[in-house]
Design a protein around this motif. Structure first.
Motif, PDB file in Angstrom:
ATOM      1  N   PHE A 160       6.058  89.418 -72.624  1.00  0.00           N
ATOM      2  CA  PHE A 160       5.458  90.551 -72.044  1.00  0.00           C
ATOM      3  C   PHE A 160       6.157  91.955 -72.558  1.00  0.00           C
ATOM      4  CE2 PHE A 160       4.382  93.701 -68.705  1.00  0.00           C
ATOM      5  CZ  PHE A 160       3.035  93.600 -68.542  1.00  0.00           C
ATOM      6  N   ILE A 206       5.323  96.087 -72.934  1.00  0.00           N
ATOM      7  CA  ILE A 206       4.308  97.482 -73.425  1.00  0.00           C
ATOM      8  C   ILE A 206       4.918  98.383 -74.149  1.00  0.00           C
ATOM      9  CG2 ILE A 206       2.826  99.068 -72.250  1.00  0.00           C
ATOM     10  CD1 ILE A 206       2.087  97.164 -69.930  1.00  0.00           C
ATOM     11  N   ASP A 237      -0.440  94.215 -82.286  1.00  0.00           N
ATOM     12  CA  ASP A 237       0.064  94.267 -80.953  1.00  0.00           C
ATOM     13  C   ASP A 237       1.344  94.966 -80.852  1.00  0.00           C
ATOM     14  OD1 ASP A 237      -0.162  93.716 -78.230  1.00  0.00           O
ATOM     15  OD2 ASP A 237       1.042  92.010 -78.301  1.00  0.00           O
ATOM     16  N   THR A 260       4.009  94.211 -79.103  1.00  0.00           N
ATOM     17  CA  THR A 260       5.097  93.324 -78.921  1.00  0.00           C
ATOM     18  C   THR A 260       6.096  93.076 -80.068  1.00  0.00           C
ATOM     19  OG1 THR A 260       3.733  91.987 -77.205  1.00  0.00           O
ATOM     20  CG2 THR A 260       5.628  90.939 -78.109  1.00  0.00           C
ATOM     21  N   SER A 284      -2.507  98.647 -73.765  1.00  0.00           N
ATOM     22  CA  SER A 284      -2.035  98.214 -74.960  1.00  0.00           C
ATOM     23  C   SER A 284      -3.464  97.392 -75.505  1.00  0.00           C
ATOM     24  CB  SER A 284      -1.237  97.089 -74.608  1.00  0.00           C
ATOM     25  OG  SER A 284       0.291  97.660 -74.467  1.00  0.00           O
ATOM     26  N   LYS A 291      -1.491  94.242 -69.407  1.00  0.00           N
ATOM     27  CA  LYS A 291      -1.312  95.188 -70.399  1.00  0.00           C
ATOM     28  C   LYS A 291      -2.307  96.473 -70.749  1.00  0.00           C
ATOM     29  CE  LYS A 291       1.034  94.007 -74.011  1.00  0.00           C
ATOM     30  NZ  LYS A 291       1.782  93.738 -75.262  1.00  0.00           N
ATOM     31  N   TRP A 292      -3.576  96.017 -69.998  1.00  0.00           N
ATOM     32  CA  TRP A 292      -4.477  97.012 -70.314  1.00  0.00           C
ATOM     33  C   TRP A 292      -5.568  97.270 -69.159  1.00  0.00           C
ATOM     34  CZ3 TRP A 292      -9.413  95.058 -70.453  1.00  0.00           C
ATOM     35  CH2 TRP A 292      -9.828  93.769 -70.663  1.00  0.00           C
TER      36      TRP A 292
END
Lengths: 533, 533
Positions: free
Chosen positions: A5, A7, A278, A280, B96, B166-167
């Motif tokens: 996880f 962001i 992404d 991440t 995200s 995330k979104w």
């Protein structure tokens, strides 16, 4: 891969159109097979525990057309094997004219345990949207229902939420049109004398097949996207089986086309609705871009791909080397952590150091292939980093590598140091002998991803017996528990462990678990080693 | 119409292809309007009681695009008026990249009380499938969501079941493309000096408009089919407003084409997936086929329709007359009951006798128009049946009609005897005066269908004041409670009454309740009567 996880909304990415065009050019034409459901089954027990969750056949599938279903009636269909694709069904009404819509629910499950778990009980942080369940209304019957979404399943539970008191519903011809970039027929299946290993191999091939879609997906049920960590293992497994290099190239180009503006490759990318990186970032995953490129070049020397992607691979190494201090220690930062394994209950610094050595060695081979004049600089860095490992991290008393300021002894450190061959072969063998002696049985690791690396480290150390024992005890145990494909997460001591708190969110066909095909191919078939242990 | 429960699987029906072809030829081309949501609202109270269930505006609809919604977030959209049609919505993700599908629920409601009722609490016998609720997964955003089903609603509640941590999801441009066989613009709206009556009229027009689809539907939310009882009232209301005779003809032909092999017309027919008669039979409804044909011929003399359908009308009367004994008493059987009203708490035999007289009079006018040589036989039957009513059923003490062996006094008996004009005008007036005196206020009647007949009987008896008072107290009360269209069921003493045990199953736009437009037109506008009471 599954959950990690982060962001990072403020990061800007490049979109190299030429590389994206190459990625698009290798997009596979998916292959399809039409499969009919095989039987009607019931759950044997309904405890929700994986160990208890078998099914028993109660009727042939032909019986389905005779079942007139009404409010709250339920039927479970078994397709006989894991499928990824689009589901369809004929639906008709019997009795009086249809005086109300049909309302019903479909639940798709890879494993019976998912059917035993109630969706409404799930309240974990991972999105509920992954539960493969649809509520449907049909206003007019008969109808040929063609669901537009793709599902990953073996079982389909149909629950009639309502008809009306005047009519019943009948379902017929449940069918899936599967999809994959490959077909299992394309694999020359090895003959393994050991039936258990043979089955372990076959399930691995099926797992890989079902994860090979428009990209190498991590899991066709959940996540459904391209992660570097999974890609590295899938590509190795693919070379041992399907040998579909186009899909590997496509994925390499996708990552190569979309680094951040400062050059880092994200841990995963999306391809729908358009190619999107992404936000991440994992240091070990970025480094594995080098590894995937090097593995590919080893399997299939390809100067075009190397020319296109070497600068990006080099960038990953340069970014990582900036984190190495004068003593040769990799200093991992919070905003660019290493993954190693899902568990965060162990210190990962030494394993990270091992991965840096592992990938730096691969990078040097690429640099030589590219005649990069900088190669000597990387060789001297390798020496520095390796010496830090052998001199500062190796504990002569335990004969194991320590990790972190508490000098922690954990499996991951030994495994990555063994895989990196930072020690000579004899010492690597001793390292793994000590690992087995002091740190086995493995505790607290629940991913096939980490189990793969442990198994491979045993093979690399020449400990075939222990490697095979581990493979049978881990992947073999999944098969004993009913796996048609290997799982995202599995702790043999806690078969019901789910990182999400519910089997219903688990992915039971997950790419990073397919590697027995690679390990068996590399260490047993190709080396001609006897494995009848 | 709504519920009447019969199963008659063993009945065979005719399918007259010529008459079905005529029905098809009058199929309307539906008219469409594009309507955008007007505002974001919240429920004022959440008690589930209709009386408490208003909404308050909390934001302009433009605010919707600024709302970033995540798990369990909810928003209620108000379209400002009742709509029947197809809903669409733009959906996009923010934050995200979208790393999981979107899972959300849409609930369509004609009245706020439906939103306050929980679907999962409903466990009545009427199908749950009527609850206007959809669970939706979208794998890829942005998306333009176009729902394929038709809904009947003013409010749309969107509940986000999950995005991911995330979104978030953003909804934009909620739109409905409405559908109806007619448009309200086509009606020349009368000017009524009394604003309450004016509003009662307007809501009636809207109710009728939204029920006029490919057939006259009973309710666009629930049932959505053609019932004779509703059709009779809708056709009368249509002649007063839209004057769309094609749709009436279409519906007459649909019924006429599909009687049973022994000639009875079913109480309702389906038109999807193909024209199908229901297996429900109601004697009064079969007789109303005559009535609808006679009303149509009165509005618009049409020899072709009469030629085509007179034999079928005649058959209904002949079947009914077989049930009349030598004394002139209609003997109703259990397998061919009369409907009269939903309530089964009163004796219906005298009301049934009244309907037979009412429809026999209309039949005789058709027989004369057809120059049917049998007409005298029907006239003598009328005399017999009427005399039985006036001599055997009229109670000189109470000056009311009695019903059944217990000589029950109920409203329905008086109303149908008044409507049938079995008594002379002065006696009819006295009958209704006594009805008001002895049987008002009305108790235990919850359908606008029965209230219509009571109101019309008052008008027929020349009691405009009482009729208008009843209309205001009934239809006017619905408006006070927030009706944009009139309801399937309403008991002014128990506003929360639902025949199904939950507001969520009620139809709040129901054809048989639209009749104030007919009553106002016939008894106030056309007769030029002062109605400023």
């Amino acid at each position: 891969m599954g959950f990690t996880f982060q962001i990072n909304n403020d990061i800007h990415f490049k979109h190299d159109k030429q590389l994206l065009a190459k990625a698009a050019s290798y997009r596979p034409k998916l292959k399809h097979q039409t499969i009919n459901a095989k039987s009607i089954v019931e759950l044997e027990k309904n405890t929700g525990l994986l160990e208890d969750c078998g099914v028993k056949k109660v009727a042939d599938i032909n019986e389905l057309a005779n079942r007139k279903l009404k409010r709250n009636d339920k039927v479970i269909l078994d397709f006989g094997d894991h499928c990824v694709g689009n589901f369809s069904l004929k639906v008709k009404s019997v009795g009086s004219p249809m005086d109300a819509p049909l309302f019903f629910k479909l639940k798709f499950a890879e494993m019976p345990a998912e059917l035993a778990s109630k969706s409404e009980d799930y309240d974990g942080w991972l999105s509920k949207s992954w539960i493969q369940e649809e509520y449907l209304h049909l206003d007019t019957l008969p109808a040929q229902l063609e669901l537009p979404r793709r599902y990953s399943f073996r079982y389909v539970e149909i629950t009639v939420l309502d008809t009306s008191p005047k009519w019943q519903v009948v379902f017929e011809q449940p069918t899936v049109v599967t999809q994959s970039a490959v077909t299992a027929d394309a694999v020359t299946k090895p003959r393994l004398a050991d039936p258990e290993l043979n089955r372990i191999y076959q399930v691995g091939v099926k797992t890989l097949e079902d994860c090979m879609q428009n990209v190498f997906e991590d899991g066709p049920k959940r996540d459904r996207r391209l992660w570097i960590g999974d890609l590295r293992l899938q590509a190795l497994a693919d070379y041992a089986t399907f040998k579909n290099t186009d899909l590997v190239k496509r994925c390499l180009y996708l990552f190569g086309a979309m680094p951040t503006e400062d050059g880092r490759i994200p841990a995963n990318v999306f391809t729908q609705p358009t190619e999107t990186p992404d936000d991440t970032f994992l240091l070990d995953y970025s480094l594995f871009f080098i590894s995937i490129l090097a593995d590919y070049e080893e399997f299939n020397t390809d100067q075009m791909v190397l020319n296109d992607l070497y600068p990006i691979a080099k960038k990953q190494m340069d970014v990582a080397l900036k984190l190495v201090n004068e003593q040769g220690k990799l200093q991992i930062t919070d905003d660019y952590p290493v993954f190693i394994d899902w568990s965060n209950d162990f210190d990962k610094t030494t394993a990270g150091q091992g991965i840096l050595i592992y990938t730096l060695k691969q990078f040097i081979s690429l640099a030589k292939q590219m005649h990069d004049s900088d190669v000597d600089r990387y060789i001297s860095k390798l020496t520095l980093i390796s010496e830090f490992a052998t001199k500062q991290l190796f504990d002569s008393k335990s004969q194991l590598f320590v990790s972190g300021s508490n000098r922690e002894l954990n499996v991951a450190s030994q495994v990555w140091m063994a895989l990196s061959h930072v020690l000579d072969d004899q010492s690597t063998k001793q390292l793994m002998v000590q690992t087995v002696k002091q740190l086995f049985p493995i505790k607290g690791i629940a991913t096939p991803y980490m189990y793969h690396h442990v198994t491979q480290a045993l093979f690399e150390a020449g400990m075939q017996k222990e490697a095979i024992r581990l493979m049978k005890g881990y992947w073999g145990k999944m098969i004993q528990l009913g796996a048609d494909t290997y799982w995202e997460a599995f702790d043999p001591d806690k078969p019901d462990y789910s990182p999400y708190g519910s089997a219903i969110l688990n992915s039971y066909c997950h790419a990073w678990s397919c590697t027995p095909v690679y390990l068996i191919d590399k260490y047993l078939l190709r080396e001609g080693v006897s494995y009848d242990n």
